[in-house]
Design a protein around this motif. Sequence first.
Motif, mmCIF file in Angstrom:
data_model
loop_
_atom_site.group_PDB
_atom_site.id
_atom_site.type_symbol
_atom_site.label_atom_id
_atom_site.label_comp_id
_atom_site.label_asym_id
_atom_site.label_seq_id
_atom_site.Cartn_x
_atom_site.Cartn_y
_atom_site.Cartn_z
ATOM 1 N N GLY A 87 4.329 27.828 -22.696
ATOM 2 C CA GLY A 87 3.933 27.010 -21.559
ATOM 3 C C GLY A 87 5.066 26.442 -20.736
ATOM 4 O O GLY A 87 4.847 25.557 -19.897
ATOM 5 N N LEU A 88 6.298 26.944 -20.925
ATOM 6 C CA LEU A 88 7.443 26.449 -20.161
ATOM 7 C C LEU A 88 7.703 27.264 -18.904
ATOM 8 O O LEU A 88 8.571 26.911 -18.106
ATOM 9 C CB LEU A 88 8.703 26.441 -21.031
ATOM 10 C CG LEU A 88 8.683 25.462 -22.208
ATOM 11 C CD1 LEU A 88 9.974 25.564 -23.004
ATOM 12 C CD2 LEU A 88 8.467 24.034 -21.723
ATOM 13 N N ALA A 89 6.972 28.351 -18.734
ATOM 14 C CA ALA A 89 7.012 29.138 -17.501
ATOM 15 C C ALA A 89 5.577 29.266 -17.000
ATOM 16 O O ALA A 89 4.643 29.411 -17.800
ATOM 17 C CB ALA A 89 7.633 30.521 -17.736
ATOM 18 N N PRO A 90 5.376 29.208 -15.682
ATOM 19 C CA PRO A 90 4.014 29.165 -15.125
ATOM 20 C C PRO A 90 3.314 30.520 -15.147
ATOM 21 O O PRO A 90 3.472 31.328 -14.229
ATOM 22 C CB PRO A 90 4.247 28.695 -13.681
ATOM 23 C CG PRO A 90 5.623 29.215 -13.346
ATOM 24 C CD PRO A 90 6.410 29.156 -14.622
ATOM 25 N N ALA A 91 2.560 30.773 -16.181
ATOM 26 C CA ALA A 91 1.821 32.041 -16.267
ATOM 27 C C ALA A 91 0.715 32.074 -15.219
ATOM 28 O O ALA A 91 -0.152 31.199 -15.192
ATOM 29 C CB ALA A 91 1.239 32.223 -17.658
ATOM 30 N N ARG A 92 0.771 33.074 -14.348
ATOM 31 C CA ARG A 92 -0.249 33.231 -13.307
ATOM 32 C C ARG A 92 -1.570 33.713 -13.908
ATOM 33 O O ARG A 92 -2.655 33.348 -13.452
ATOM 34 C CB ARG A 92 0.262 34.221 -12.252
ATOM 35 C CG ARG A 92 -0.661 34.461 -11.084
ATOM 36 C CD ARG A 92 -0.729 33.251 -10.164
ATOM 37 N NE ARG A 92 -1.478 33.541 -8.961
ATOM 38 C CZ ARG A 92 -0.946 33.989 -7.825
ATOM 39 N NH1 ARG A 92 0.358 34.211 -7.759
ATOM 40 N NH2 ARG A 92 -1.680 34.213 -6.765
#
Length: 257
Positions: A51-56
Motif C-alpha cells: 500500500g505504499l504505491a498507489p495501485a490503480r
Amino acid sequence: MSSLELRGITVRYGRFTAVDNVDLLVPEGTVTGLVGGSGSGKSTLGKAVVGLAPARSGRVLVDGSDASRRHGRSPVQLVFQNPYASLDPRMTVGASVAEALSGGALGRRAPRRERRAARDAEVRRYLELVGLDPSRAALTPDALSGGRRQRVALATGEGVRPAVLIADEMTSALDVSVQGAVLNLLRRLQRELGFAMLFISHNLAVVRHLCDQVAVMEGGHLVECGPAERVLAHPEHPTTRELISCVPGLALAEEAS
C-alpha cells in the motif's frame, strides 16, 4: 504457511504506467526473486503490495483472501533497502522491536509489570533470532554497523509475525563481506518460520543463492517467471538473457548448459 498472489496489479503516476497488469504467485513457504533493471517497476510493485504505491487496479491476496480486508495488522511486511527508512534514529533498538511486536504476544490483559517482562523477553528473543546480542537493545541505530541495522530492521519486520515478507534490495547497501551473512540469516529465518517471501533485487547472483522462483520485470511488465534453476539456466526472454550476461558466473553456466 501462506501464499501471496498478485492479480492485475497496475500502478500509474499521471500518464506514466510504472507497473502494468502484473500477475504473480509466490507459493507458500518459498522465496521468489523479483529482478529487473533500473526503472523496470520491481520496487514499485513491492511497494504496491503493502500500500505504499498507489495501485490503480488489481488485488493482493494472502492465502486467497484480500489482504486489504483483513482485520488488524497487515499480513505482509516490507523490509527496505536502507534500514534508516524503517528505524527511528531517536528510538533504541529494543524500543523499535517492541513497537513492532504483535499485541497477542504481550498479553494485553495481564498486569503492566507482566506485560513489560513479556515484552522484554520477546525483544530478546527476536534479537537473538536475527543473530544480535540482546545487550544491544539499549543502543540507537547510529551506534550499529549497516549489517547490524539491517538485522534490527529484519527483527522489527518479523516481530509483526507476517505471513509474507517483501525484501526490497535489502542487501545492496551492505559491504560484500556482510551480504553473505545477512542472506544466510534471511534464508534460515524463512525456512524456520515458514513465511513466503518476495525478494526484490538487481543482483542475479544473490537471487540464485536465495530464491526458489525467479520473476523478471521490464518496462512495468512481468516478462518471464519460473523455477530459478530453469530461468537462470535456460532464459527465454531477451531481458533475462541480458541480466544474466552481466553476471560472469551465471553467463558461463548458461553457455555450458
